[in-house]
Design an enzyme around this catalytic site. Structure first.
Site, short mmCIF file in Angstrom:
data_model
loop_
_atom_site.label_atom_id
_atom_site.label_comp_id
_atom_site.label_asym_id
_atom_site.label_seq_id
_atom_site.Cartn_x
_atom_site.Cartn_y
_atom_site.Cartn_z
N PRO A 105 0.86 -1.13 0.02
CA PRO A 105 0.02 -0.07 -0.07
C PRO A 105 0.87 1.25 0.08
CG PRO A 105 -0.68 -1.43 1.90
CD PRO A 105 0.64 -1.95 1.01
N GLY A 109 3.75 4.29 4.95
CA GLY A 109 5.12 4.21 5.73
C GLY A 109 5.67 2.76 5.59
N LEU A 110 5.25 2.06 4.15
CA LEU A 110 5.88 0.63 3.91
C LEU A 110 6.91 0.74 3.01
CD1 LEU A 110 2.17 -1.41 4.58
CD2 LEU A 110 4.32 -0.80 6.18
N GLY A 111 7.29 1.75 2.88
CA GLY A 111 8.46 1.94 1.78
C GLY A 111 8.26 1.59 0.38
N SER A 113 7.56 3.42 -2.17
CA SER A 113 8.37 4.39 -3.25
C SER A 113 9.93 3.93 -3.28
CB SER A 113 8.25 5.73 -3.02
OG SER A 113 8.74 6.18 -1.70
N ALA A 115 11.01 0.76 -2.72
CA ALA A 115 10.89 -0.48 -3.35
C ALA A 115 10.98 -0.13 -4.83
CB ALA A 115 10.04 -1.36 -2.69
N ASP A 156 14.96 3.68 3.02
CA ASP A 156 13.90 2.63 2.51
C ASP A 156 14.61 1.86 1.09
OD1 ASP A 156 12.45 4.04 4.12
OD2 ASP A 156 10.57 4.42 2.66
O1 PMV Z 1 6.43 6.44 7.74
P1 PMV Z 1 7.84 6.80 6.96
O2 PMV Z 1 8.58 5.50 6.40
O3 PMV Z 1 7.99 7.72 6.05
O4 PMV Z 1 8.71 6.91 8.08
C1 PMV Z 1 9.41 8.27 8.54
C2 PMV Z 1 10.40 7.84 9.36
C3 PMV Z 1 10.83 9.37 10.31
O5 PMV Z 1 11.76 8.93 11.22
C4 PMV Z 1 9.42 9.80 10.80
C5 PMV Z 1 11.36 10.43 9.34
C6 PMV Z 1 12.77 10.04 8.76
O6 PMV Z 1 13.13 10.77 7.89
O7 PMV Z 1 13.41 9.52 9.36
#
Ligand code: PMV
Length: 325
Positions: A105, A109-111, A113, A115, A156
């Protein structure tokens, strides 16, 4: 001839936000992938289609939408950037047909883009007859990640490239943490998309208002990451779970949790999780619950009943890989 590459998504196990203030984050590749297939094209354009409902053609600096309208340009542009960076690096001039199929999805926050960038670079490299090294894949996928995240830490892309578990800190950069243990998790998606940048800004504002208090919380999170790494090396699943619970408390303290996330976290714990916390930027997006392999279905059901979309997942040891079909 069709060249295909697959790259895993990621979840942050501990250390999000605190990593911005110098502490270590521990990140794991998950067994959900983006797959990119590249085939030949008669004209010199780059044609991109994705299972997210967009397709279009990039040619001579312009974009012609096929599906999803002009909004698709912003969505598909990172794919063009990745492909073009490989064409430039390998001095190749040819058209490409790129097809993306993702089971990750987006914007939670699951990376996805990271990947996507990594898989596109590896697939285009393979199409041009090259098995790019991990370092080359990382370097060539940076442009697309900058387009999406402006100032990405690179974590990521690194975890999508290497697979497994990675430790990242500002001073120490990326290091791979080898662990034999299974790390079974259930991801709970609140379905609420959020902006990482805005959440990072809100934490920065708290640092300005309460510098002494925030410093102590940051230090606690740093110690927690160290202890988490020890527990990973010692393969102690229950200890990892407890530390994740504490981490959720610290993330709540700095204001990045939400009612929706808390609901899923508490439901997962009640459903038998060893520990549960929000993952990534917070404010919406996803939480993760650590579980034994046997209990994962029960935890997933508890998350579903609390209104989240559960994804049963685990550690993916393989990073990006490509093949010809
Ligand atoms: O939700 P994500 O995967 O975009 O995680 C962001 C992680 C943070 O620590 C909040 C921001 C960062 O750039 O490290």
């Amino acid at each position: 001839m069709k060249a295909i590459a697959a790259a895993p998504g990621k979840t942050i196990l501990v250390g999000e936000h605190f990593v911005v203030y110098g502490e270590a984050a521990v990140v794991m590749a998950i067994d959900r992938h983006v797959e990119v297939a590249v085939t030949d094209r008669e004209d010199p354009s780059i044609h991109v289609s994705s299972n997210l409902g967009f397709s279009g053609i990039f040619m001579d600096g312009g974009y012609k939408a096929e599906k999803g309208g002009l909004a698709g340009r912003r969505i598909l542009e990172p794919i063009r950037i990745s492909a073009q960076s490989v064409l430039n690096a390998l001095n190749a001039r040819c058209g490409l047909d790129i097809e993306v199929c993702s089971s990750i999805p987006t914007a939670v926050g699951l990376g996805s883009s990271g990947a996507l960038a990594v898989a596109t670079v590896a697939a285009v490299g393979k199409f041009l007859g090259r098995n790019l090294s991990e370092e080359e894949v990382l370097a060539l996928s940076t442009g697309a990640e900058k387009f999406v995240h402006v100032t990405p830490s690179g974590i990521d892309q690194a975890v999508s490239t290497y697979g497994g578990v990675i430790v990242y800190s500002r001073s120490g950069g990326v290091s791979r943490l080898r662990t034999e243990m299974d790390i079974p998790i259930v991801i709970g998606n609140t379905g609420i998309q959020r902006s990482t940048g805005k959440l990072v800004d809100s934490v920065r504002a708290k640092h300005r208002r309460y510098p002494e208090v925030m410093k102590i919380i940051d230090e606690a999170a740093g110690r927690l990451s160290e202890e988490f790494i020890e527990a990973l090396k010692a393969c102690e699943l229950a200890r990892l779970g407890e530390l994740m619970d504490i981490d959720h408390g610290l993330l709540s303290a700095i204001g990045v949790s939400s009612e929706a996330l808390n609901n899923l976290v508490y439901a997962a714990r009640r459903g038998g999780a060893l520990g549960a916390k929000l993952t990534g930027a917070g404010g919406g997006g996803c939480m993760i619950a650590l579980s034994t392999l046997e209990d994962r279905r029960r935890v997933a059901e508890a998350i579903r009943r609390a209104g989240g979309t559960p994804i049963i997942a685990g550690k993916e040891d393989s990073g990006v890989h490509s093949w010809i079909s």
